[in-house]
Design an enzyme around this catalytic site. Structure first.
Site, PDB file in Angstrom:
ATOM      1  N   HIS A 310      28.733  11.765  44.695  1.00 57.10           N
ATOM      2  CA  HIS A 310      27.536  12.280  44.044  1.00 57.10           C
ATOM      3  C   HIS A 310      27.227  11.415  42.841  1.00 57.10           C
ATOM      4  CE1 HIS A 310      24.749  15.049  42.070  1.00 57.10           C
ATOM      5  NE2 HIS A 310      24.573  15.540  43.287  1.00 57.10           N
ATOM      6  N   ASP A 368      26.849  19.427  50.589  1.00 53.96           N
ATOM      7  CA  ASP A 368      26.503  19.302  52.009  1.00 53.96           C
ATOM      8  C   ASP A 368      27.711  19.307  52.934  1.00 53.96           C
ATOM      9  OD1 ASP A 368      23.711  19.129  51.731  1.00 53.96           O
ATOM     10  OD2 ASP A 368      23.893  17.071  51.029  1.00 53.96           O
TER      11      ASP A 368
HETATM   12  N1  CMC Z   1      31.882   7.150  51.249  1.00 51.55           N
HETATM   13  C1  CMC Z   1      32.441   5.969  50.890  1.00 51.55           C
HETATM   14  N2  CMC Z   1      32.201   5.329  49.736  1.00 51.55           N
HETATM   15  C2  CMC Z   1      31.331   5.895  48.885  1.00 51.55           C
HETATM   16  C3  CMC Z   1      30.704   7.103  49.179  1.00 51.55           C
HETATM   17  C4  CMC Z   1      30.999   7.753  50.404  1.00 51.55           C
HETATM   18  N3  CMC Z   1      30.429   8.911  50.728  1.00 51.55           N
HETATM   19  N4  CMC Z   1      29.877   7.445  48.163  1.00 51.55           N
HETATM   20  C5  CMC Z   1      29.981   6.476  47.248  1.00 51.55           C
HETATM   21  N5  CMC Z   1      30.868   5.523  47.692  1.00 51.55           N
HETATM   22  C6  CMC Z   1      31.285   4.329  46.958  1.00 51.55           C
HETATM   23  C7  CMC Z   1      30.207   3.254  47.011  1.00 51.55           C
HETATM   24  O1  CMC Z   1      30.371   2.403  48.117  1.00 51.55           O
HETATM   25  C8  CMC Z   1      30.398   2.566  45.687  1.00 51.55           C
HETATM   26  O2  CMC Z   1      31.471   1.692  45.821  1.00 51.55           O
HETATM   27  P1  CMC Z   1      31.526   0.306  44.950  1.00 51.55           P
HETATM   28  O3  CMC Z   1      31.566   0.732  43.512  1.00 51.55           O
HETATM   29  O4  CMC Z   1      32.782  -0.364  45.410  1.00 51.55           O
HETATM   30  O5  CMC Z   1      30.282  -0.438  45.302  1.00 51.55           O
HETATM   31  C9  CMC Z   1      30.834   3.684  44.736  1.00 51.55           C
HETATM   32  O6  CMC Z   1      31.423   4.695  45.586  1.00 51.55           O
HETATM   33  C10 CMC Z   1      29.681   4.320  43.966  1.00 51.55           C
HETATM   34  O7  CMC Z   1      28.699   4.706  44.905  1.00 51.55           O
HETATM   35  P2  CMC Z   1      27.140   4.533  44.676  1.00 51.55           P
HETATM   36  O8  CMC Z   1      26.461   4.393  45.994  1.00 51.55           O
HETATM   37  O9  CMC Z   1      26.895   3.469  43.658  1.00 51.55           O
HETATM   38  O10 CMC Z   1      26.796   5.931  44.023  1.00 51.55           O
HETATM   39  P3  CMC Z   1      25.375   6.570  43.911  1.00 51.55           P
HETATM   40  O11 CMC Z   1      25.436   7.483  42.751  1.00 51.55           O
HETATM   41  O12 CMC Z   1      24.318   5.535  43.900  1.00 51.55           O
HETATM   42  O13 CMC Z   1      25.222   7.407  45.288  1.00 51.55           O
HETATM   43  C11 CMC Z   1      25.440   9.153  46.891  1.00 51.55           C
HETATM   44  C12 CMC Z   1      25.517   8.759  45.394  1.00 51.55           C
HETATM   45  C13 CMC Z   1      25.488  10.660  47.003  1.00 51.55           C
HETATM   46  C14 CMC Z   1      24.097   8.654  47.467  1.00 51.55           C
HETATM   47  C15 CMC Z   1      26.615   8.512  47.649  1.00 51.55           C
HETATM   48  O14 CMC Z   1      27.832   9.023  47.140  1.00 51.55           O
HETATM   49  C16 CMC Z   1      26.541   8.741  49.153  1.00 51.55           C
HETATM   50  O15 CMC Z   1      25.887   7.959  49.877  1.00 51.55           O
HETATM   51  N6  CMC Z   1      27.230   9.819  49.686  1.00 51.55           N
HETATM   52  C17 CMC Z   1      27.113  10.165  51.098  1.00 51.55           C
HETATM   53  C18 CMC Z   1      25.810  10.916  51.359  1.00 51.55           C
HETATM   54  C19 CMC Z   1      25.843  12.331  50.807  1.00 51.55           C
HETATM   55  O16 CMC Z   1      26.777  13.084  51.019  1.00 51.55           O
HETATM   56  N7  CMC Z   1      24.738  12.727  50.138  1.00 51.55           N
HETATM   57  C20 CMC Z   1      24.577  14.085  49.599  1.00 51.55           C
HETATM   58  C21 CMC Z   1      24.543  14.107  48.101  1.00 51.55           C
HETATM   59  S1  CMC Z   1      24.750  15.772  47.416  1.00 51.55           S
HETATM   60  C22 CMC Z   1      23.352  16.665  47.908  1.00 51.55           C
HETATM   61  C23 CMC Z   1      22.093  16.142  47.348  1.00 51.55           C
HETATM   62  O17 CMC Z   1      21.890  16.229  46.142  1.00 51.55           O
HETATM   63  O18 CMC Z   1      21.265  15.676  48.128  1.00 51.55           O
END
Ligand code: CMC
Length: 434
Positions: A310, A368
């Protein structure tokens, strides 16, 4: 550098120093007010995903991602989920106070009055293919409401605010249920004045002329809880879209339709559908959870563990904790002793939480991760999961849209960019181009 006494932040540049006021919060992060940054320095900020940017002040929701705290107008999500029905939380978000008995009855009366769709709109459903995703139908139908119903807050319009809000809250539930009936080729079931908000939704979804649907109070309670868990989450992607679209003066319905489209993506609300598809894939393919965790860590593979991570929470999402518990209680109540997907989910959670990659990056289950398992047990099809999220998030979107409209600091959303394209160059006539 921040001067605590004067509440200003100083930016030291090679040629000069400029100071900016601090915008104080009641709790949590304070902001550096950089509104004069460009005019005083010629510089702008670069912040992809706006992860460090407050685009507004808001009094609706407080979120402490480090400690897993979520509050609406000062009430903890745990208390609201345990003690309220969804419509009370909707009123809280929109008005700032929990309704008393009389206000609750008045709101319920308006919800009932506004629950039917214009018959002209019902014909729209005929033209969607049966396999249409319900989120596509939902977004299109909600924007169409602006063609059928008067707009909110226009000087030449005397429709009271309550009418427009209940019109949207009540009709979106009807649209959601109708889009499901359309997808299975069954006749629509109309809303009933005898039923409460969630009962009505379940009845419109699952009863039919040839089968009476018994509304299970435990199912109703779990659905109320899940809707509350989704009701608002401050400046998430879809809410930011609703505010952004509304900032140009667009009406409420059209702004919310844009929010629905933003929610659809798998990184946002679409994750609840993606979680079940992932769990199903693990079960069917026979992959071990260890393999899946390794796959999620592999940077050459775009796969991510859906329902994990998140932007704001760096600890267990408090909504996920409640959803997990409710999901277990629901399955027990429904006599589902063994749900293979719940088993896979719990195994996956355990493996990920023990893994260094997930620990270092503070990746925990989000809201989720467990909701889909409960929706599935209730009989809601996978492609309706994100619609359930949208129904829950609707009062939050409305509250933010209203707050944005009333905030005199707000301007049309129009960010800057750091241009990295071609420098000026001579025009080449077509006959001379290589
Ligand atoms: N699985 C594997 N690695 C992950 C994941 C994951 N689910 N989420 C984040 N990471 C890693 C990402 O690759 C990055 O690694 P690095 O620093 O080495 O590049 C690090 O963690 C930080 O991730 P980010 O993408 O920069 O974080 P963000 O804040 O931009 O994205 C997120 C947040 C929710 C989009 C992301 O965690 C994600 O894609 N999760 C899976 C989809 C999901 O479950 N979404 C629902 C969110 S909660 C309900 C809502 O509010 O919609």
């Amino acid at each position: 550098m921040i001067d605590k006494d004067e509440q200003r932040a100083e930016l030291v540049l090679p040629e000069k120093s400029v100071s900016f006021p601090i915008t104080e919060s009641s709790v949590g992060d304070q902001g550096i007010d950089i509104r004069r940054l460009r005019s005083e320095t010629g510089l702008i900020t670069y912040d992809p995903g706006l992860a460090n940017t407050a685009a507004c002040k808001s009094a609706i929701t407080f979120l402490d991602g480090e400690n897993g705290v979520l509050m609406h107008h000062g009430y903890r999500i745990e208390d609201l989920a345990e003690n309220c029905v969804f419509l009370e939380v909707a009123v809280l978000l929109i008005t700032g106070s929990l309704p008393n008995r009389e206000e609750r009855s008045q709101f319920t009366r308006l919800m009932n009055k506004n629950s039917m769709l214009h018959e002209g709109m019902i014909r729209f459903f005929d033209n969607y293919p049966e396999r249409a995703h319900p989120m596509a139908i939902l977004s299109a139908m909600v924007v169409s409401l602006s063609a059928f119903y008067p707009e909110i807050i226009r000087e030449d319009n005397d429709t009271p605010l309550d009418e427009t809000i209940t019109n949207l809250l009540s009709k979106m539930r009807t649209i959601a249920a109708f889009s499901y009936k359309k997808s299975i080729g069954e006749p629509f079931v109309y809303p009933s004045y005898k039923l409460r908000y969630v009962e009505n939704f379940l009845n419109m979804m699952f009863s039919s002329p040839v089968a009476n649907y018994h509304i299970d109070p435990v199912v109703e309670a779990v659905m109320n809880k899940f809707l509350i868990l989704h009701a608002d989450h401050e400046q998430n992607a879809s809410t930011t879209v609703v505010r952004g679209v509304g900032s140009s003066g667009t009406n409420l319905y059209a702004s919310i339709a844009a929010g629905i489209s933003s929610l659809w993506g798998s990184m946002h609300g679409g994750a609840n559908q993606a979680v079940i598809e992932m769990l199903e894939d693990i079960r069917v393919s026979g992959k071990s959870v260890k393999q899946v965790v390794e796959q999620a860590k592999d940077k050459s593979n775009p796969f991510r563990l859906m329902g994990f991570g998140h932007r704001v929470y760096k600890t267990y999402d408090p909504r996920a904790r409640i959803a997990k518990e409710s999901c277990r209680e629901l399955l027990k109540h429904l006599g589902i002793d063994n749900d293979p997907l719940l088993d896979v989910a719990m195994e996956l959670e355990e493996a990920a939480l023990a893994d260094d990659y997930f620990k270092e990056k503070s990746l925990y289950p989000n809201v989720d991760f467990y909701t889909g398992i409960a929706y599935r047990a209730i009989g809601i099809p996978t492609n309706m999961f994100t619609v359930m999220f949208a129904l829950g998030r609707l009062p939050g979107w409305i509250a933010h849209w209203l707050e944005m409209r009333q905030d005199t600091d707000q301007r049309i959303v129009r960010p800057r960019q750091v241009y990295i394209g071609q420098k000026p160059r001579a025009f080449v006539p077509v006959e001379e181009r290589l």
